[in-house]
Write a protein that holds these residues in place. Sequence first.
Motif, PDB file in Angstrom:
ATOM      1  N   LEU A 276       5.128  -0.110 -16.176  1.00  0.00           N
ATOM      2  CA  LEU A 276       5.197  -0.314 -17.624  1.00  0.00           C
ATOM      3  C   LEU A 276       4.790   0.954 -18.363  1.00  0.00           C
ATOM      4  O   LEU A 276       5.418   1.347 -19.360  1.00  0.00           O
ATOM      5  CB  LEU A 276       4.305  -1.494 -18.032  1.00  0.00           C
ATOM      6  N   ARG A 277       3.756   1.633 -17.876  1.00  0.00           N
ATOM      7  CA  ARG A 277       3.293   2.862 -18.514  1.00  0.00           C
ATOM      8  C   ARG A 277       4.371   3.945 -18.447  1.00  0.00           C
ATOM      9  O   ARG A 277       4.610   4.672 -19.410  1.00  0.00           O
ATOM     10  CB  ARG A 277       2.014   3.346 -17.848  1.00  0.00           C
TER      11      ARG A 277
ATOM     12  N   GLN B 295       0.809  -1.223   0.000  1.00  0.00           N
ATOM     13  CA  GLN B 295       0.000   0.000   0.000  1.00  0.00           C
ATOM     14  C   GLN B 295       0.838   1.267   0.000  1.00  0.00           C
ATOM     15  O   GLN B 295       0.338   2.355  -0.300  1.00  0.00           O
ATOM     16  CB  GLN B 295      -0.981   0.001   1.190  1.00  0.00           C
ATOM     17  N   LEU B 296       2.134   1.159   0.337  1.00  0.00           N
ATOM     18  CA  LEU B 296       3.013   2.328   0.339  1.00  0.00           C
ATOM     19  C   LEU B 296       3.913   2.397  -0.889  1.00  0.00           C
ATOM     20  O   LEU B 296       4.453   3.458  -1.206  1.00  0.00           O
ATOM     21  CB  LEU B 296       3.900   2.314   1.588  1.00  0.00           C
ATOM     22  N   LEU B 297       4.090   1.270  -1.575  1.00  0.00           N
ATOM     23  CA  LEU B 297       5.062   1.203  -2.657  1.00  0.00           C
ATOM     24  C   LEU B 297       4.708   2.156  -3.800  1.00  0.00           C
ATOM     25  O   LEU B 297       5.582   2.812  -4.373  1.00  0.00           O
ATOM     26  CB  LEU B 297       5.179  -0.234  -3.175  1.00  0.00           C
TER      27      LEU B 297
ATOM     28  N   PHE C  80       3.843 -12.240 -12.877  1.00  0.00           N
ATOM     29  CA  PHE C  80       4.678 -11.173 -13.433  1.00  0.00           C
ATOM     30  C   PHE C  80       4.292 -10.957 -14.887  1.00  0.00           C
ATOM     31  O   PHE C  80       4.136 -11.912 -15.658  1.00  0.00           O
ATOM     32  CB  PHE C  80       6.173 -11.531 -13.334  1.00  0.00           C
ATOM     33  N   ARG C  81       4.130  -9.690 -15.274  1.00  0.00           N
ATOM     34  CA  ARG C  81       3.658  -9.351 -16.603  1.00  0.00           C
ATOM     35  C   ARG C  81       4.749  -9.596 -17.646  1.00  0.00           C
ATOM     36  O   ARG C  81       5.899  -9.159 -17.496  1.00  0.00           O
ATOM     37  CB  ARG C  81       3.226  -7.879 -16.664  1.00  0.00           C
TER      38      ARG C  81
ATOM     39  N   LEU D  39       1.136  -6.804  -9.076  1.00  0.00           N
ATOM     40  CA  LEU D  39       0.731  -6.712 -10.484  1.00  0.00           C
ATOM     41  C   LEU D  39       0.206  -5.326 -10.847  1.00  0.00           C
ATOM     42  O   LEU D  39       0.473  -4.821 -11.935  1.00  0.00           O
ATOM     43  CB  LEU D  39      -0.334  -7.772 -10.787  1.00  0.00           C
ATOM     44  N   LEU D  40      -0.566  -4.697  -9.953  1.00  0.00           N
ATOM     45  CA  LEU D  40      -1.118  -3.366 -10.248  1.00  0.00           C
ATOM     46  C   LEU D  40       0.004  -2.361 -10.487  1.00  0.00           C
ATOM     47  O   LEU D  40      -0.056  -1.554 -11.417  1.00  0.00           O
ATOM     48  CB  LEU D  40      -2.016  -2.898  -9.097  1.00  0.00           C
ATOM     49  N   LEU D  41       1.038  -2.428  -9.677  1.00  0.00           N
ATOM     50  CA  LEU D  41       2.155  -1.495  -9.856  1.00  0.00           C
ATOM     51  C   LEU D  41       3.001  -1.857 -11.069  1.00  0.00           C
ATOM     52  O   LEU D  41       3.629  -0.985 -11.669  1.00  0.00           O
ATOM     53  CB  LEU D  41       3.024  -1.473  -8.598  1.00  0.00           C
ATOM     54  N   GLN D  42       3.018  -3.132 -11.433  1.00  0.00           N
ATOM     55  CA  GLN D  42       3.715  -3.520 -12.659  1.00  0.00           C
ATOM     56  C   GLN D  42       3.118  -2.802 -13.864  1.00  0.00           C
ATOM     57  O   GLN D  42       3.841  -2.345 -14.759  1.00  0.00           O
ATOM     58  CB  GLN D  42       3.641  -5.034 -12.849  1.00  0.00           C
TER      59      GLN D  42
END
Length: 459
Positions: free
Chosen positions: A253-254, A203-205, A293-294, A246-249
């Motif tokens: 990527l963006r 939640q902090l990353l 992992f994407r 995954l959400l932060l991946q």
Amino acid sequence: MQNGAHILLVDDDPDLLRLLSLRLTANGYRVTGVGSAEAALARLSVELPQLVVSDVRLPEKDGMALFQQIRTRHPALPVILLTAHGTIPDAVEATTLGAYAYLTKPFDAKVLLERIEQALSLTAPAPVHGGGDESWREEIVSRSHAMAELLAEAKLVAASDASVLIRGESGTGKELLARAIHRASRRAKAPFIAVNCGAIPEQLLESELFGHVKGAYTGAVNSREGLVQAADGGTLFLDEIGDMPLLLQVKLLRVLQERVVRQLGSDQGRPVDVRILSATHRDLDAAMLEGQFREDLYYRLNVITLTLPPLSERREDIGLLATRFLHALAAKYQKTVTGYAPDALEALTRASWPGNVRQLYNVVEHVCALATSPLVPLSLVQRALRVPSLEVLSYTEAKQRFERNYLVQLLKLTDGNVADAARLAERNRTEFYRLLQKYDLNAAQFRGDGSPVAPERQQ
């Protein structure tokens, strides 16, 4: 035998000096012969050899005084002393102060060659690979062929802006390699920012990486830039990238695709110029197959792969590293520890080192803290090598071990009832299920219709 190793030979007997020079040269060594301590010190100021072989009885300044000056100026440089019967006590004292060995005249040439080969294999200082300015890799202590090849690749890679994925077991020095690449790059004067993706709560990353605007979430009383913006113009090192949610991946990527970063809670983007280096000890190919992992991010990060060898595959470096760590820690603890007994150094070289360089550092810290004499004995090294593996876990590994054991205990307590376990952990069920999936835990195994899993698993 190390062909081409440079040996400085010091003896005031010209006949013996010539004979030993011929014998060592015939065995593949490069020899510089001098007849006095003063001449030896002058040569050392011009070129540092990999070993010094010196007679104890020399004119004016003797071999003991020479040894003490070498130990002060070049503490990692091994010295073998040649002594006549009358100077044996001095030579014995020198070995307690860190001299590698002493031989009594007349000595067997075969024994001298064996001692030279042992000293070079265990303690010889690292040669410079490739010539030129090597300050970019000054933190990486190595003279092994495996590391020489890797560092040559790293220096080539540093000249580009390509993303680099650094692979290697835990404790092999992935961040040190990343810092070296940054120092060798055109971005060397810009920031190097390192973030451990496995050590920051999920939640902090996002806020740590991308920043947030005021009011983006409860407690966000001020706007704050993230680490991506802080690395603008320089290098961002993402350690343990395999642990990134995954959400932060997707968001990372963006940023890589658009070269624009958006703070949490903001619709406005800010252009960034940042090079990404990442590292992992996980098998990302397996993680992709498991959907953790994407694939598109993997290929963005893995333009070039560098793989650090485990310490067990670069044993030539163990003596160098152990000596470097010992001197640094002796200074830190203000201890008069100068080196290792030969059998102690050999024990370090032959150990298995599952925890790699990090474990070696911990072992050296152990022996340095307990040492009561200038030379670390074999018994102290053997004691330190039996330290439980917990003491060589990284913070991330210890955190993962604790999390998994905590989840196991909750599921045992609630008989596998996820809702009850999540409530006790003060987490919602979705997040709790993600944690179970992360550690391959199945709640059904705790309901009496399956076999409970073991409470611990090596990461």
